[in-house]
Design a protein around this motif. Sequence first.
Motif, PDB file in Angstrom:
ATOM      1  N   THR A  80       0.859  -1.189   0.000  1.00 21.05           N
ATOM      2  CA  THR A  80       0.000   0.000   0.000  1.00 21.05           C
ATOM      3  C   THR A  80       0.892   1.235   0.000  1.00 21.05           C
ATOM      4  O   THR A  80       2.116   1.131   0.167  1.00 21.05           O
ATOM      5  CB  THR A  80      -0.894   0.048   1.251  1.00 21.05           C
ATOM      6  N   GLU A  81       0.260   2.407  -0.142  1.00 18.13           N
ATOM      7  CA  GLU A  81       1.019   3.661  -0.183  1.00 18.13           C
ATOM      8  C   GLU A  81       1.740   3.959   1.123  1.00 18.13           C
ATOM      9  O   GLU A  81       2.764   4.649   1.125  1.00 18.13           O
ATOM     10  CB  GLU A  81       0.090   4.833  -0.527  1.00 18.13           C
ATOM     11  N   ASP A  82       1.211   3.451   2.249  1.00 19.17           N
ATOM     12  CA  ASP A  82       1.836   3.777   3.533  1.00 19.17           C
ATOM     13  C   ASP A  82       2.695   2.645   4.104  1.00 19.17           C
ATOM     14  O   ASP A  82       3.063   2.657   5.283  1.00 19.17           O
ATOM     15  CB  ASP A  82       0.775   4.210   4.559  1.00 19.17           C
ATOM     16  N   ALA A  83       3.038   1.672   3.269  1.00 14.80           N
ATOM     17  CA  ALA A  83       3.931   0.586   3.704  1.00 14.80           C
ATOM     18  C   ALA A  83       5.325   1.155   4.007  1.00 14.80           C
ATOM     19  O   ALA A  83       5.723   2.188   3.470  1.00 14.80           O
ATOM     20  CB  ALA A  83       4.022  -0.479   2.622  1.00 14.80           C
ATOM     21  N   GLU A  84       6.055   0.449   4.853  1.00 15.66           N
ATOM     22  CA  GLU A  84       7.379   0.916   5.302  1.00 15.66           C
ATOM     23  C   GLU A  84       8.441   0.624   4.242  1.00 15.66           C
ATOM     24  O   GLU A  84       8.680  -0.530   3.899  1.00 15.66           O
ATOM     25  CB  GLU A  84       7.747   0.210   6.610  1.00 15.66           C
ATOM     26  N   PRO A  85       9.116   1.658   3.707  1.00 13.27           N
ATOM     27  CA  PRO A  85      10.158   1.420   2.699  1.00 13.27           C
ATOM     28  C   PRO A  85      11.431   0.837   3.305  1.00 13.27           C
ATOM     29  O   PRO A  85      11.717   1.053   4.485  1.00 13.27           O
ATOM     30  CB  PRO A  85      10.442   2.813   2.131  1.00 13.27           C
ATOM     31  N   ASN A  86      12.179   0.114   2.476  1.00 18.38           N
ATOM     32  CA  ASN A  86      13.489  -0.404   2.883  1.00 18.38           C
ATOM     33  C   ASN A  86      14.262  -0.767   1.613  1.00 18.38           C
ATOM     34  O   ASN A  86      14.327  -1.934   1.234  1.00 18.38           O
ATOM     35  CB  ASN A  86      13.325  -1.634   3.792  1.00 18.38           C
ATOM     36  N   PRO A  87      14.846   0.230   0.935  1.00 17.55           N
ATOM     37  CA  PRO A  87      15.487  -0.033  -0.358  1.00 17.55           C
ATOM     38  C   PRO A  87      16.719  -0.918  -0.241  1.00 17.55           C
ATOM     39  O   PRO A  87      17.458  -0.844   0.740  1.00 17.55           O
ATOM     40  CB  PRO A  87      15.859   1.363  -0.868  1.00 17.55           C
ATOM     41  N   LEU A  88      16.934  -1.750  -1.273  1.00 10.72           N
ATOM     42  CA  LEU A  88      18.079  -2.664  -1.304  1.00 10.72           C
ATOM     43  C   LEU A  88      19.213  -2.136  -2.180  1.00 10.72           C
ATOM     44  O   LEU A  88      20.322  -2.645  -2.119  1.00 10.72           O
ATOM     45  CB  LEU A  88      17.639  -4.031  -1.848  1.00 10.72           C
ATOM     46  N   SER A  89      18.922  -1.151  -3.017  1.00 12.39           N
ATOM     47  CA  SER A  89      19.901  -0.653  -3.997  1.00 12.39           C
ATOM     48  C   SER A  89      20.111   0.844  -3.812  1.00 12.39           C
ATOM     49  O   SER A  89      19.307   1.532  -3.173  1.00 12.39           O
ATOM     50  CB  SER A  89      19.386  -0.899  -5.417  1.00 12.39           C
ATOM     51  N   TYR A  90      21.190   1.354  -4.419  1.00 12.35           N
ATOM     52  CA  TYR A  90      21.434   2.800  -4.346  1.00 12.35           C
ATOM     53  C   TYR A  90      20.348   3.557  -5.109  1.00 12.35           C
ATOM     54  O   TYR A  90      19.900   4.620  -4.674  1.00 12.35           O
ATOM     55  CB  TYR A  90      22.824   3.152  -4.898  1.00 12.35           C
TER      56      TYR A  90
END
Length: 304
Positions: A128-138
């Motif tokens: 969803t739009e308010d899910a917690e982000p956690n990027p794996l790449s630059y």
Amino acid sequence: MKKILVTGSNGLLGQKLTDIILPDPEIELIATSVGANRHPVPAGYIYEEFDIRDANRLNELIEKYRPDTIINTAAMTNVDTCEIEQELCHALNVEAVKNLVAACDKHDVHLIHISTDFIFDGEDGPYTEDAEPNPLSYYGTTKLEAESLLKASSCRWAILRTIIVYGIVSDMSRSNIVLWARGALERGEPINVVNDQWRMPTLAEDLAMCCMLAAKKEAEGVYNASGKDLMSIIELVERVADFYQLDKSLIRPISSASLNQRARRPKRTGFILDKTIKDLGYQPRSFEEGMRILDKQLKQRASS
């Protein structure tokens, strides 16, 4: 008359936006991009050469044309190149957005910014739009940083997050997975395709339409703007093969780990589209419908 300024107008999404805006009598388009205009129709709108890293030029353009909305489609999106050329990636994906935010705040311009599913780690998609982000790449990190700049600003903004955009325009600067798979299979070339990643591929026309819906409503907030069908990457390629009746035995399943790519990819993304459908009236096509639209355009190109 609504004035819309588009950055990155030479790209796939940028050209699709020009296609949509040109027949609309209520919108005046200022298309901007690096280099000469690539769109096949040169008239009916304004084209200005513009590098989004140039803050002075940005302010000049805004003061000259007074746009109501800026749609920022310009970005560095090659995930592995971003991992290698981090300085350039940051300049295009973060510093340029910082300039845009400041200029839009100063001149009271509505800003629409394109973001990505790569801000997520892919552990529990669809999101969803308010899910917690956690990027794996630059790449994902810079796109998340850009989102944070908009969210912290006092300008009027909308973020449209998308996934694997595919389509065709007359002058392509780079390919996409659908065209790559079709081309390789037509040539009878074996291709290695990952079998452990899942996405929701997005027709460029659908994303362009979502941008226009957000612009006309002057929507604010975060919106998911992808295709509606979740599939593995290998299923995507198999569906391309099925559509064109090409040899699926050429498709070789491999794991993501065996590719040894510079940047890590999220395993399973995808988006919940309910908010965008309800609030903006977004109506994404199925993958097969998108393929039919793409095929028709390819045939028109071949016959012209």
